[in-house]
Design an enzyme around this catalytic site. Sequence first.
Site, short mmCIF file in Angstrom:
data_model
loop_
_atom_site.label_atom_id
_atom_site.label_comp_id
_atom_site.label_asym_id
_atom_site.label_seq_id
_atom_site.Cartn_x
_atom_site.Cartn_y
_atom_site.Cartn_z
N THR A 7 26.83 44.42 -12.55
CA THR A 7 26.35 43.41 -12.81
C THR A 7 25.66 43.17 -14.28
O THR A 7 25.34 44.18 -14.88
CB THR A 7 24.97 43.46 -11.82
OG1 THR A 7 24.30 42.27 -12.07
CG2 THR A 7 24.15 44.45 -11.91
N ASP A 76 27.05 39.37 -4.62
CA ASP A 76 26.82 38.06 -4.91
C ASP A 76 25.82 37.71 -3.94
O ASP A 76 25.50 38.15 -2.91
CB ASP A 76 28.10 37.33 -4.70
CG ASP A 76 28.01 35.75 -4.97
OD1 ASP A 76 27.54 35.55 -6.28
OD2 ASP A 76 28.47 35.14 -4.45
N LYS A 188 8.97 44.30 -2.04
CA LYS A 188 10.33 43.47 -1.94
C LYS A 188 11.60 44.10 -1.64
O LYS A 188 12.35 43.71 -0.93
CB LYS A 188 10.67 42.80 -3.44
CG LYS A 188 11.56 41.91 -3.64
CD LYS A 188 12.12 41.27 -4.79
CE LYS A 188 13.38 40.46 -4.73
NZ LYS A 188 13.66 39.68 -6.10
N HIS A 193 16.91 40.68 0.76
CA HIS A 193 18.39 40.64 1.01
C HIS A 193 19.10 41.82 0.43
O HIS A 193 19.89 42.48 1.06
CB HIS A 193 18.86 39.45 0.69
CG HIS A 193 18.39 38.87 -0.67
ND1 HIS A 193 17.11 39.09 -1.13
CD2 HIS A 193 19.16 38.33 -1.90
CE1 HIS A 193 17.03 38.44 -2.60
NE2 HIS A 193 18.25 38.35 -2.76
P1 IMP Z 1 24.51 35.80 -8.70
O1 IMP Z 1 24.56 36.53 -9.91
O2 IMP Z 1 25.77 34.85 -8.64
O3 IMP Z 1 24.54 36.84 -7.45
O4 IMP Z 1 23.25 34.70 -8.55
C1 IMP Z 1 22.61 34.61 -7.68
C2 IMP Z 1 21.39 33.32 -8.05
O5 IMP Z 1 20.47 33.65 -6.89
C3 IMP Z 1 20.68 33.69 -9.16
O6 IMP Z 1 20.33 32.24 -9.39
C4 IMP Z 1 19.68 34.45 -8.88
O7 IMP Z 1 18.39 33.88 -9.65
C5 IMP Z 1 19.18 33.83 -7.34
N1 IMP Z 1 18.66 35.26 -6.67
C6 IMP Z 1 19.62 36.03 -6.05
N2 IMP Z 1 18.78 37.15 -5.77
C7 IMP Z 1 17.44 36.75 -5.82
C8 IMP Z 1 16.16 37.25 -5.73
O8 IMP Z 1 16.25 38.68 -5.33
N3 IMP Z 1 15.00 36.92 -5.99
C9 IMP Z 1 15.30 35.63 -6.78
N4 IMP Z 1 16.42 34.84 -7.18
C10 IMP Z 1 17.42 35.58 -6.64
#
Ligand code: IMP
Length: 209
Positions: A7, A76, A188, A193
């Site tokens: 990541t 994701d 948290k 999730h």
């Molecule tokens: P990814 O990097 O494609 O997984 O993007 C996930 C999106 O969901 C991003 O906009 C993150 O800010 C949002 N997101 C995922 N997990 C969280 C969390 O734990 N808290 C707040 N936003 C999250």
Amino acid sequence: MKLLLATRSAHKAREVARILGDGRRGDFRLATLDDVAIPYSPVEESLEPFDTFEENAASKARYFARLSGLPTVADDSGIEVDALGGRPGVRTKRFAPPGRYPDLSRDEANNRYLLERLDHVPARERGARYVCVASFIDPVSGETAHFRGEAPGRILREGRGTGGFGYDPIFQDDELQRTFAEISEVEKNARSHRGRAFRAFAEFLAGRS
Ligand code: IMP
């Protein structure tokens, strides 16, 4: 075993390191993309074109497993809002249209846009859930596995709290009656999730070693 956590998000990396560290039973050492010196490439922006969290997470894990040669886990994640028929889902990161709020950061723009879209939605219909899928790939054996975690809650009318990241200030955990930005990192991780998905992954790793 060296395990690559693929990541670019410092927030995610920190949460996952804590989650895996706390529940650690398998024999692995977590390495970040910086630790294995994989520099950022614009190709990374096109690794998540799919319609499911599973396919996107696997696509990221596969890409970085190939580059590093290491067993790799990638996630994701996103938010599914009931009143929007489950959107933004896999499009959560790029929910706000580009250029709509030129003065806001991406997280701020996404939150503002979501609140605008839900402006006329009453409290009882503002249910939502965070979803996270962690995908693991072993580039040598080809073994692949997915772990899904979900956290139910609702979208408030305005943000509260300063912790977490992304949508956390406007996402309320109904049982706690607090947003994910108002609780400690430990709380948290216990409920989120990402916590649920990566704890399931930790169990899998422990069973493998
Ligand atoms: P990814 O990097 O494609 O997984 O993007 C996930 C999106 O969901 C991003 O906009 C993150 O800010 C949002 N997101 C995922 N997990 C969280 C969390 O734990 N808290 C707040 N936003 C999250």
